[in-house]
Scaffold this motif. Structure first.
Motif, mmCIF file in Angstrom:
data_model
loop_
_atom_site.group_PDB
_atom_site.id
_atom_site.type_symbol
_atom_site.label_atom_id
_atom_site.label_comp_id
_atom_site.label_asym_id
_atom_site.label_seq_id
_atom_site.Cartn_x
_atom_site.Cartn_y
_atom_site.Cartn_z
ATOM 1 N N ALA A 1 0.562 -1.535 -0.452
ATOM 2 C CA ALA A 1 0.124 -0.036 -0.336
ATOM 3 C C ALA A 1 0.364 1.306 -0.188
ATOM 4 C CB ALA A 1 -0.624 -0.045 1.097
ATOM 5 N N LEU A 2 0.184 2.032 -0.687
ATOM 6 C CA LEU A 2 1.041 3.736 -0.749
ATOM 7 C C LEU A 2 0.289 5.201 0.056
ATOM 8 C CD1 LEU A 2 2.661 5.793 -1.720
ATOM 9 C CD2 LEU A 2 1.997 5.375 -4.170
ATOM 10 N N TYR A 3 1.160 5.251 0.815
ATOM 11 C CA TYR A 3 -0.547 6.807 1.386
ATOM 12 C C TYR A 3 0.278 7.846 1.377
ATOM 13 C CZ TYR A 3 -2.890 2.616 4.183
ATOM 14 O OH TYR A 3 -3.430 1.677 5.174
ATOM 15 N N GLU B 1 -4.276 -0.039 9.716
ATOM 16 C CA GLU B 1 -3.353 -0.691 11.187
ATOM 17 C C GLU B 1 -2.187 -1.073 10.575
ATOM 18 O OE1 GLU B 1 -4.382 -2.735 13.918
ATOM 19 O OE2 GLU B 1 -5.985 -1.600 14.014
ATOM 20 N N LEU B 2 -1.188 -0.677 11.055
ATOM 21 C CA LEU B 2 0.018 -0.557 10.152
ATOM 22 C C LEU B 2 1.029 -1.494 11.227
ATOM 23 C CD1 LEU B 2 0.939 3.343 9.147
ATOM 24 C CD2 LEU B 2 -0.166 1.181 8.035
ATOM 25 N N ASN B 3 1.409 -2.881 10.579
ATOM 26 C CA ASN B 3 2.311 -3.573 11.127
ATOM 27 C C ASN B 3 1.696 -4.165 11.908
ATOM 28 O OD1 ASN B 3 4.263 -4.321 9.405
ATOM 29 N ND2 ASN B 3 5.885 -3.223 11.211
ATOM 30 N N GLY B 4 0.257 -4.338 12.781
ATOM 31 C CA GLY B 4 -0.795 -4.657 13.445
ATOM 32 C C GLY B 4 -1.201 -3.687 14.606
ATOM 33 N N GLU B 5 -0.614 -2.522 14.263
ATOM 34 C CA GLU B 5 -0.875 -1.496 14.681
ATOM 35 C C GLU B 5 -1.372 -0.264 14.620
ATOM 36 O OE1 GLU B 5 2.206 2.120 17.304
ATOM 37 O OE2 GLU B 5 2.859 1.012 16.563
ATOM 38 N N SER B 6 -2.547 -0.159 15.431
ATOM 39 C CA SER B 6 -3.619 1.552 15.059
ATOM 40 C C SER B 6 -2.113 2.855 15.346
ATOM 41 C CB SER B 6 -4.345 1.048 16.108
ATOM 42 O OG SER B 6 -5.561 2.043 15.862
ATOM 43 N N VAL B 7 -2.780 2.832 14.182
ATOM 44 C CA VAL B 7 -2.004 4.517 13.841
ATOM 45 C C VAL B 7 -3.459 5.521 13.218
ATOM 46 C CG1 VAL B 7 -0.164 5.344 12.303
ATOM 47 C CG2 VAL B 7 -0.056 2.895 13.877
ATOM 48 N N LEU B 8 -2.554 6.469 13.615
ATOM 49 C CA LEU B 8 -3.826 7.406 13.195
ATOM 50 C C LEU B 8 -2.695 8.480 12.545
ATOM 51 C CD1 LEU B 8 -6.290 9.181 13.680
ATOM 52 C CD2 LEU B 8 -4.673 10.849 15.510
ATOM 53 N N VAL C 1 -4.873 5.898 20.177
ATOM 54 C CA VAL C 1 -3.825 5.653 19.615
ATOM 55 C C VAL C 1 -2.296 5.592 20.373
ATOM 56 C CG1 VAL C 1 -4.400 4.911 17.258
ATOM 57 C CG2 VAL C 1 -3.227 6.986 17.518
ATOM 58 N N CYS C 2 -1.318 5.820 19.794
ATOM 59 C CA CYS C 2 0.023 5.761 20.867
ATOM 60 C C CYS C 2 0.920 6.611 19.597
ATOM 61 C CB CYS C 2 0.832 4.654 20.930
ATOM 62 S SG CYS C 2 0.063 4.800 22.984
ATOM 63 N N THR C 3 0.562 6.005 17.773
ATOM 64 C CA THR C 3 1.383 6.398 17.123
ATOM 65 C C THR C 3 0.478 7.439 16.101
ATOM 66 O OG1 THR C 3 2.822 4.805 17.249
ATOM 67 C CG2 THR C 3 2.647 6.002 15.088
ATOM 68 N N LEU C 4 0.988 8.745 15.760
ATOM 69 C CA LEU C 4 0.811 9.674 14.778
ATOM 70 C C LEU C 4 1.608 10.327 14.376
ATOM 71 C CD1 LEU C 4 -1.231 12.041 13.661
ATOM 72 C CD2 LEU C 4 -0.109 13.394 15.311
ATOM 73 N N ILE C 5 1.317 10.413 12.505
ATOM 74 C CA ILE C 5 1.917 10.322 11.623
ATOM 75 C C ILE C 5 1.107 11.847 10.462
ATOM 76 C CG2 ILE C 5 3.013 9.108 9.367
ATOM 77 C CD1 ILE C 5 2.783 6.345 10.735
ATOM 78 N N HIS C 6 2.104 12.000 10.200
ATOM 79 C CA HIS C 6 1.349 13.847 9.946
ATOM 80 C C HIS C 6 2.653 13.852 8.899
ATOM 81 C CE1 HIS C 6 3.182 17.129 11.918
ATOM 82 N NE2 HIS C 6 2.697 16.037 12.996
ATOM 83 N N GLY C 7 2.474 15.193 7.953
ATOM 84 C CA GLY C 7 2.338 16.291 6.841
ATOM 85 C C GLY C 7 2.510 17.108 7.531
ATOM 86 N N LEU D 1 8.152 7.088 4.214
ATOM 87 C CA LEU D 1 8.359 6.137 5.525
ATOM 88 C C LEU D 1 8.081 5.148 5.260
ATOM 89 C CD1 LEU D 1 8.592 6.179 8.384
ATOM 90 C CD2 LEU D 1 6.150 6.953 8.173
ATOM 91 N N GLN D 2 8.737 4.192 5.344
ATOM 92 C CA GLN D 2 8.652 2.436 5.059
ATOM 93 C C GLN D 2 8.624 1.606 6.889
ATOM 94 O OE1 GLN D 2 11.229 0.616 2.489
ATOM 95 N NE2 GLN D 2 11.062 -1.203 3.328
ATOM 96 N N VAL D 3 7.050 1.131 6.525
ATOM 97 C CA VAL D 3 6.668 0.482 7.389
ATOM 98 C C VAL D 3 6.721 -1.081 6.735
ATOM 99 C CG1 VAL D 3 4.815 -0.207 8.892
ATOM 100 C CG2 VAL D 3 4.989 1.928 8.173
#
Length: 240
Positions: free
Chosen positions: A34-36, A103-110, A187-193, A225-227
């Motif tokens: 997938a590409l986000y 869900e990224l790598n089994g983790e709920s991410v925002l 969640v415990c992980t936030l990803i943004h630009g 960012l590669q997961v």
């Protein structure tokens, strides 16, 4: 493997970024599940009905990637919030709301674009609320093309001027917003630009380890960012 990118600001005036992106699609992205794309994919977007040959070429490149098996997700940014279903159909991508939990790598991410976190920029937040209002969006989409072009040029010019004049702290995220949104979303992980300040910030969230990963923009170099099974890893690369 999953890839996340943001803030390419694609436009005909920057063929170096376009070439780098098309190369990215043909190489790394073609190997991804997938590409986000987390907003500001285009420098400006005035409506799906105003797509230029350049923009259609980008849509076709995305469609080729989608047809090959890579899922593509797109989020609005502050520059391209008028992207609609027409472009997404043509590009073979899914439009995500901002914010979105995935869900990224089994983790709920925002996932977020990030502009809504910059609450200290009160003037921008007022403009954002007006522009994202459903009534305003309807009006904007039905304005004559010439009017939309003129408005887009005006907003871009004002944005650049104001960004130069504002303190860095105002154009960055408001620190207090991060724990608030993490708690709200559970969640415990936030990803943004959006901020063009690539980094990974380690946080303490009520005694638990948390993090905020800021994606880099594609201006002087590209960022992705590669997961994968090794975790979350952001790297830069040359545009040439």
């Amino acid at each position: 493997m999953i890839l996340l990118i943001s803030d390419l600001h694609l436009e005909e005036e920057r063929p170096d970024i376009t070439r780098a992106f098309l190369r990215f699609l043909q190489t790394r992205a073609s190997q991804a599940e997938a590409l986000y794309i987390l907003g500001d994919f285009f420098e400006a977007w005035i409506g799906d009905d105003a797509m230029t040959p350049f923009q259609r070429g980008i849509a076709q490149a995305l469609r080729q990637l989608s047809d090959s098996g890579t899922r593509i997700y797109l989020m609005h940014g502050n520059r391209d919030f008028l992207i609609g279903k027409g472009f997404c159909r043509e590009a073979g991508c899914t439009l995500l709301p901002d914010p979105s939990r995935v869900e990224l790598n089994g983790e709920s991410v925002l996932l977020m674009h990030g502009d809504s976190l910059c609450t200290r920029d009160e003037a921008y937040m007022r403009l954002r609320r007006w522009l994202r209002n459903p009534i305003s969006l309807f009006i904007l989409r039905h304005l004559p093309l010439a009017t939309r072009h003129k408005l887009a040029r005006k907003l871009r010019k004002e944005s650049r001027m104001q960004t130069r004049q504002k303190a860095a702290a105002i154009t960055d995220v408001t620190p207090e917003e991060i724990p608030r949104i993490l708690r709200e979303q559970g969640v415990c992980t936030l990803i943004h630009g959006h901020t063009h300040r690539p980094a990974e910030h380690q946080l303490d969230l009520d005694g638990k380890a948390a993090r905020r990963i800021v994606l880099g923009d594609w201006d002087q170099q590209g960022w992705a960012l590669q997961v994968d099974q090794d975790g979350f890893r952001q790297t830069s690369f040359s545009l040439s």
